[in-house]
Design an enzyme around this catalytic site. Sequence first.
Site, PDB file in Angstrom:
ATOM      1  N   LYS A  16       0.601  -1.088  -0.087  1.00  0.00           N
ATOM      2  CA  LYS A  16       0.060  -0.430   0.104  1.00  0.00           C
ATOM      3  C   LYS A  16       0.857   1.132  -0.134  1.00  0.00           C
ATOM      4  O   LYS A  16       0.407   2.382  -0.736  1.00  0.00           O
ATOM      5  CB  LYS A  16      -0.966   0.064   1.322  1.00  0.00           C
ATOM      6  CG  LYS A  16      -0.404   0.226   2.326  1.00  0.00           C
ATOM      7  CD  LYS A  16      -1.768  -0.007   3.641  1.00  0.00           C
ATOM      8  CE  LYS A  16      -1.272  -0.226   5.029  1.00  0.00           C
ATOM      9  NZ  LYS A  16       0.000  -0.957   5.190  1.00  0.00           N
ATOM     10  N   ARG A  91      -5.488   2.896  11.036  1.00  0.00           N
ATOM     11  CA  ARG A  91      -5.623   1.779  11.838  1.00  0.00           C
ATOM     12  C   ARG A  91      -5.576   0.720  12.747  1.00  0.00           C
ATOM     13  O   ARG A  91      -5.521   0.072  13.186  1.00  0.00           O
ATOM     14  CB  ARG A  91      -3.255   2.018  12.197  1.00  0.00           C
ATOM     15  CG  ARG A  91      -3.075   0.871  11.806  1.00  0.00           C
ATOM     16  CD  ARG A  91      -1.405   1.252  12.264  1.00  0.00           C
ATOM     17  NE  ARG A  91       0.174   0.110  11.921  1.00  0.00           N
ATOM     18  CZ  ARG A  91       0.769   0.991  10.706  1.00  0.00           C
ATOM     19  NH1 ARG A  91       0.676   1.968   9.841  1.00  0.00           N
ATOM     20  NH2 ARG A  91       1.314  -0.546  10.609  1.00  0.00           N
ATOM     21  N   ARG A 128      12.283  -7.334   2.156  1.00  0.00           N
ATOM     22  CA  ARG A 128      11.845  -6.620   1.545  1.00  0.00           C
ATOM     23  C   ARG A 128      13.385  -5.580   2.052  1.00  0.00           C
ATOM     24  O   ARG A 128      13.699  -5.395   3.502  1.00  0.00           O
ATOM     25  CB  ARG A 128      11.141  -5.636   2.656  1.00  0.00           C
ATOM     26  CG  ARG A 128      10.947  -3.717   1.990  1.00  0.00           C
ATOM     27  CD  ARG A 128       9.370  -3.211   2.344  1.00  0.00           C
ATOM     28  NE  ARG A 128       9.021  -3.336   4.213  1.00  0.00           N
ATOM     29  CZ  ARG A 128       8.002  -3.151   4.002  1.00  0.00           C
ATOM     30  NH1 ARG A 128       7.531  -2.719   3.518  1.00  0.00           N
ATOM     31  NH2 ARG A 128       7.775  -2.683   5.837  1.00  0.00           N
ATOM     32  N   ARG A 158      14.481  -3.139   7.106  1.00  0.00           N
ATOM     33  CA  ARG A 158      13.734  -2.001   8.635  1.00  0.00           C
ATOM     34  C   ARG A 158      14.040  -2.753   9.366  1.00  0.00           C
ATOM     35  O   ARG A 158      13.873  -4.260   9.699  1.00  0.00           O
ATOM     36  CB  ARG A 158      12.475  -1.986   7.816  1.00  0.00           C
ATOM     37  CG  ARG A 158      12.323  -0.413   7.432  1.00  0.00           C
ATOM     38  CD  ARG A 158      10.410   0.071   6.879  1.00  0.00           C
ATOM     39  NE  ARG A 158       9.938  -0.742   7.707  1.00  0.00           N
ATOM     40  CZ  ARG A 158       8.949  -0.476   7.651  1.00  0.00           C
ATOM     41  NH1 ARG A 158       7.933  -0.370   6.687  1.00  0.00           N
ATOM     42  NH2 ARG A 158       7.576  -0.725   8.525  1.00  0.00           N
ATOM     43  N   ARG A 169       3.508  -8.538  14.063  1.00  0.00           N
ATOM     44  CA  ARG A 169       3.339  -6.953  13.261  1.00  0.00           C
ATOM     45  C   ARG A 169       1.454  -6.919  12.645  1.00  0.00           C
ATOM     46  O   ARG A 169       0.879  -6.569  12.339  1.00  0.00           O
ATOM     47  CB  ARG A 169       3.468  -6.419  12.265  1.00  0.00           C
ATOM     48  CG  ARG A 169       4.982  -5.393  13.408  1.00  0.00           C
ATOM     49  CD  ARG A 169       6.328  -4.833  12.020  1.00  0.00           C
ATOM     50  NE  ARG A 169       5.517  -3.480  10.787  1.00  0.00           N
ATOM     51  CZ  ARG A 169       5.980  -3.419   9.704  1.00  0.00           C
ATOM     52  NH1 ARG A 169       7.599  -4.749   9.507  1.00  0.00           N
ATOM     53  NH2 ARG A 169       5.767  -2.674   9.014  1.00  0.00           N
TER      54      ARG A 169
END
Length: 218
Positions: A16, A91, A128, A158, A169
């Site tokens: 997103k 969220r 990622r 990250r 998460r």
Amino acid sequence: MKALNVIMLGPPGAGKGTQAERLAKERGVPKISTGDILREAVQQQTPLGVAAKGLMDAGRLVSDDIMIGIVKERLGRPDTASGFVLDGFPRTVPQAQAFDAFAQDRAPIHVVLVDVSEHELIRRLTTRRICGTCGNNAEPDAQSQATCSRCGGAFVQRADDDEQVVRERLAVYERQTGPLVAHYRTSPSFHRIDGNASAERVAVAIRTALGVSERAMS
Ligand code: AMP
């Protein structure tokens, strides 16, 4: 021209952020990523950054009050007059309720849910890489590229893309953000998009859902 106001919804790793960036650039409106705002605060060691760092590293959420304040202030700036693409906010249901109230006069607000299977999310997140300098995502097909095409910075993982944190998460998403789908599902401006496809195809599906045509990016 009519303003284009969009909330991008979906689990971490759904793409997103990439789609929000692309759409915002095409339409000439700001992309507002609460994750980026927080990471910048962490990097600059502001009081917000210091308070948020531990929660972010653990994959937990920063408090609703703080996040609502940040977004309310950001949407008050003049560059959002012709629209915005929100990435990572709301969220939680309380964030959505606060947002619905303070953004009431900006209707219609499109909600785009980017749906991706859990297996694919874990694969994407744990592989990622982002630029350690500007936060740009490395192109998925160029994971081996050494430096960022935007600023030349080095790619890093990250801290919260570590597999254990990724699982936390995703669990937090299920628990706290999942209910937002029920919150928005009945709205006529709610759009569910299959995010398992390539970024290009997902972008086309989003444009079609929003009824906007492709524009050359600047
Ligand atoms: P993101 O880049 O959207 O995955 O966000 C990274 C982290 O920032 C999240 O795991 C949370 O710790 C925090 N964060 C970002 N947006 C929010 C939000 N709207 N509410 C609470 N925490 C957030």
